[in-house]
Design an enzyme around this catalytic site. Structure first.
Site, PDB file in Angstrom:
ATOM      1  N   ASP A 320      25.455  -2.582  12.068  1.00 30.70           N
ATOM      2  CA  ASP A 320      26.865  -2.079  12.032  1.00 30.70           C
ATOM      3  C   ASP A 320      27.684  -3.239  11.853  1.00 30.70           C
ATOM      4  O   ASP A 320      27.422  -4.340  12.031  1.00 30.70           O
ATOM      5  CB  ASP A 320      27.480  -1.396  13.418  1.00 30.70           C
ATOM      6  CG  ASP A 320      28.809  -1.346  13.666  1.00 30.70           C
ATOM      7  OD1 ASP A 320      29.477  -0.614  12.692  1.00 30.70           O
ATOM      8  OD2 ASP A 320      29.487  -1.687  14.557  1.00 30.70           O
ATOM      9  N   ASP A 497      27.560  -1.012  18.423  1.00 35.32           N
ATOM     10  CA  ASP A 497      27.910  -1.473  19.609  1.00 35.32           C
ATOM     11  C   ASP A 497      28.900  -0.227  20.007  1.00 35.32           C
ATOM     12  O   ASP A 497      29.296  -0.036  21.278  1.00 35.32           O
ATOM     13  CB  ASP A 497      28.982  -2.811  19.644  1.00 35.32           C
ATOM     14  CG  ASP A 497      30.100  -2.514  18.706  1.00 35.32           C
ATOM     15  OD1 ASP A 497      31.282  -2.623  19.090  1.00 35.32           O
ATOM     16  OD2 ASP A 497      29.999  -2.123  17.523  1.00 35.32           O
ATOM     17  N   ASP A 501      28.658   4.362  16.605  1.00 35.50           N
ATOM     18  CA  ASP A 501      27.133   3.995  16.145  1.00 35.50           C
ATOM     19  C   ASP A 501      26.015   4.693  17.396  1.00 35.50           C
ATOM     20  O   ASP A 501      25.039   4.566  16.702  1.00 35.50           O
ATOM     21  CB  ASP A 501      27.086   2.417  16.762  1.00 35.50           C
ATOM     22  CG  ASP A 501      27.894   1.665  15.763  1.00 35.50           C
ATOM     23  OD1 ASP A 501      28.336   1.976  14.632  1.00 35.50           O
ATOM     24  OD2 ASP A 501      28.590   0.529  16.413  1.00 35.50           O
TER      25      ASP A 501
END
Length: 606
Positions: A320, A497, A501
């Protein structure tokens, strides 16, 4: 409705470390261990036989109850597993006087079952933290209207009817900067409103919001991953059947030809003991648990041995962007003067923004060396702020000009500073890349790292170029990230995080969350957590997991060699029971000590 969806996922409250002792598997394993140690002390200390036999049998009852039930359930399904084999081997050992060896088998398997129960319970509770984001979402239906005041969470997916503001929707899309919202723009449940007031019409029922779909995706993916087993569990069925058949044959065939009962039973029970999976279990668990402990000392929490085994088979890594490769908060990275110096542009902008609660405003104030006093502050939601600084009218906000477009072309968020109506300069803000991001990506070069983000393509390209990633996929919603992970292959490690996600973390072969900046849902859903947010710990733990996997295979070879040798000796020779026990326990100790090598500091550094 969202609330029933969450209730279906898990009825019980999340299990905390102390409360995990209440799990029946944990209680029985602890009881078996205490009784075994007490019996061992009485046995070696010369106590009366009835005392240590009673304690050992208590260990059998405490630790063997759950495996016996599991074995009987497997039999009803016409399968045979190591649980039942372990109980039979333990009882067989006791029947010929080797009650200590049987107790050791009981303790080992009870402990393994307790660890598995704890990991399973943690997975079942992984989505409960979403309740903090739902707000009043369960009360809205399509067509309803509601007002969102400054600082409130948006209660449902919908479209803005009136008002202007900026919305932090990083929890859903992963965008690092708040997004301007005005009439006609779409908003999502669970996102955070800025300083303006919005009137919103709901376009989706609560059960169909993006947030609700995240809940469903996490649960579905977690349930699929919960079926994963350790390598040794995949061969237990054939192994168990072979041992049971061989033991029965070794007992019944000689009896059919007139052999003595005691001699035949002794040979069969010796076979059962030397062929028992004690050494095989310890060949697997000590290396994995030692690696988990080593990773924990270096700030990486790996939640189970199954997770560590999967980490060792990683083939692709997907990162990410916001809060993972970057720090997750905007900073001034460029000052482009137009009619005055960089210092004056930043000074006037900071003075005007000092009363602002907007993330960009706070970043501008933090970047200035000196912040002058301002008066007549006025915020214009979705546009910017006005104030009088040093007697001059200052505006800081969004605008459309060549200078602004040039800064935005570099993947930055641009704000224009006007002083007395004249353009004074443009500030470029961006989410700063973590200092160790490039080194972490380079260390994972063999896994072809990819960037998956909900942010815009320009911002994603800028970060990817800084850290050395060439495969970039931007503008992804949570369901798009899940699809991208599945396209990458079966053994994909996802690092993230945020709430957005979580579905990808759950769907991936393995998921790692950033500990400090990570949302509660990401931390619970992920298989491992980087507690200190050190990205270089990710390639280190992958390398450690690969070493653990190699050591497990070596241990299995050692344990298998001992078992084969002792079994052949018992089948074709006269293996004394004490020697068989010594060889079996010796191989157990050997593989256990070999696995403990991964506790050393050298194992982490490679």
């Amino acid at each position: 409705m969202l609330r029933p969806v969450v209730q279906v996922i898990g009825q019980a409250a999340p299990i905390r470390p102390v409360r995990r002792l209440l799990l029946p598997e944990v209680r029985w394993a602890l009881a078996a261990l205490v009784l075994f140690l007490a019996g061992l002390a009485a046995d070696l200390g010369g106590g009366p036989w009835w005392l240590y036999w009673t304690l050992y049998l208590g260990c059998y009852a405490a630790g063997g109850w759950e495996p016996l039930l599991a074995g009987l359930r497997a039999l009803r399904e016409r399968t045979l597993d190591v649980d039942l084999l372990m109980v039979v081997a333990a009882v067989g050992a006791a029947s010929i006087g080797q009650v200590l060896d049987g107790g050791l088998l009981i303790v080992i398997f009870a402990t393994s079952g307790a660890l598995e129960a704890v990991a399973t319970q943690r997975t079942a509770d992984s989505v409960r933290s979403l309740l903090d984001l739902t707000g009043e979402a369960d009360s809205y239906q399509a067509g309803d209207e509601f007002v969102v005041r400054p600082g409130e969470r948006i209660g449902g997916d919908g479209v803005v009817l009136d008002g202007a503001s900026e919305v932090d929707q990083s929890s859903i899309t992963g965008e690092s900067m708040p997004v301007p919202k005005a009439a006609g723009d779409e908003v999502f449940a669970g996102t955070l409103n800025g300083t303006g007031v919005l009137r919103v019409r709901v376009t989706r029922d609560s059960s169909d919001t993006v947030l609700a779909r995240i809940v469903a995706m996490v649960e579905e993916a977690s349930a699929t991953k919960a079926k994963t087993q350790l390598f040794i569990e995949k061969i237990e069925q054939r192994y168990s059947v072979c041992v049971v058949v061989a033991t029965l044959a070794l007992f019944l065939v000689p009896l059919a030809f007139g052999a003595g009962l005691r001699e035949t039973l002794l040979r069969a029970m010796t076979f059962m003991i030397v062929a028992s999976p004690c050494a095989v279990v310890l060949a697997t668990m000590p290396p994995l648990l030692s690696a988990i402990a080593n990773a924990g000392r270096h700030g990486v929490l790996v939640k189970s041995a199954v997770v560590l085994e999967r980490l060792g088979t990683t083939e692709r890594v997907a990162f990410d962007k916001t809060g993972t490769l970057t720090e997750g908060s905007p900073r001034v990275v460029e000052v482009r003067p137009l009619s005055m110096s960089e210092e004056d542009v930043l000074r006037y902008a900071a003075g005007a923004e000092q009363s602002s609660e907007h993330p960009l405003g706070r970043a501008i104030v933090a970047a200035a060396d000196r912040v002058p006093v301002a008066r007549d502050f006025r915020a214009e939601p979705g546009r910017g702020v006005h104030a009088v600084v040093d007697g001059r009218q200052v505006f800081v906000g969004r605008d459309d000009s060549d200078a602004v477009r040039e800064v935005e072309a570099g993947g930055r968020t641009a704000v224009l500073v006007r002083v007395d109506g004249e353009p004074a300069g443009v500030l470029g803000l961006a989410d700063r890349v973590r200092p160790d991001a490039r080194a972490a990506v380079a260390a994972l070069a063999g896994t072809s790292p990819v960037l998956l983000t909900g942010d815009n393509a320009r911002a994603a390209a800028r970060v990817a170029a800084e850290v050395g990633i060439t495969d970039v996929r931007a503008g992804l919603l949570p369901q798009d990230k899940v699809a991208a992970v599945r396209e990458l292959g079966e053994r994909v490690l996802v690092v993230g995080d945020g709430v957005n996600d979580a579905p990808a973390l759950a769907a991936a072969h393995t998921g790692i969350a950033m500990g400090r900046a990570g949302s509660d849902l990401a931390l619970e859903t992920a298989d491992a957590v980087v507690v200190r947010d050190e990205l270089t710990a990710i390639p280190a733990v992958v390398a450690l997991a690969r070493r653990a996997r190699r050591l497990v295979l070596a241990n299995l070879a050692i344990a298998g060699g001992f078992i084969v040798g002792l079994v052949l000796w018992d089948l074709f020779g006269e293996l004394p029971l004490p020697l068989g026990v010594a060889g079996h326990e010796g191989s157990t100790v050997l593989v256990a000590l070999n696995g403990l090598r991964l506790l050393r500091e050298k194992a982490w550094r490679g």
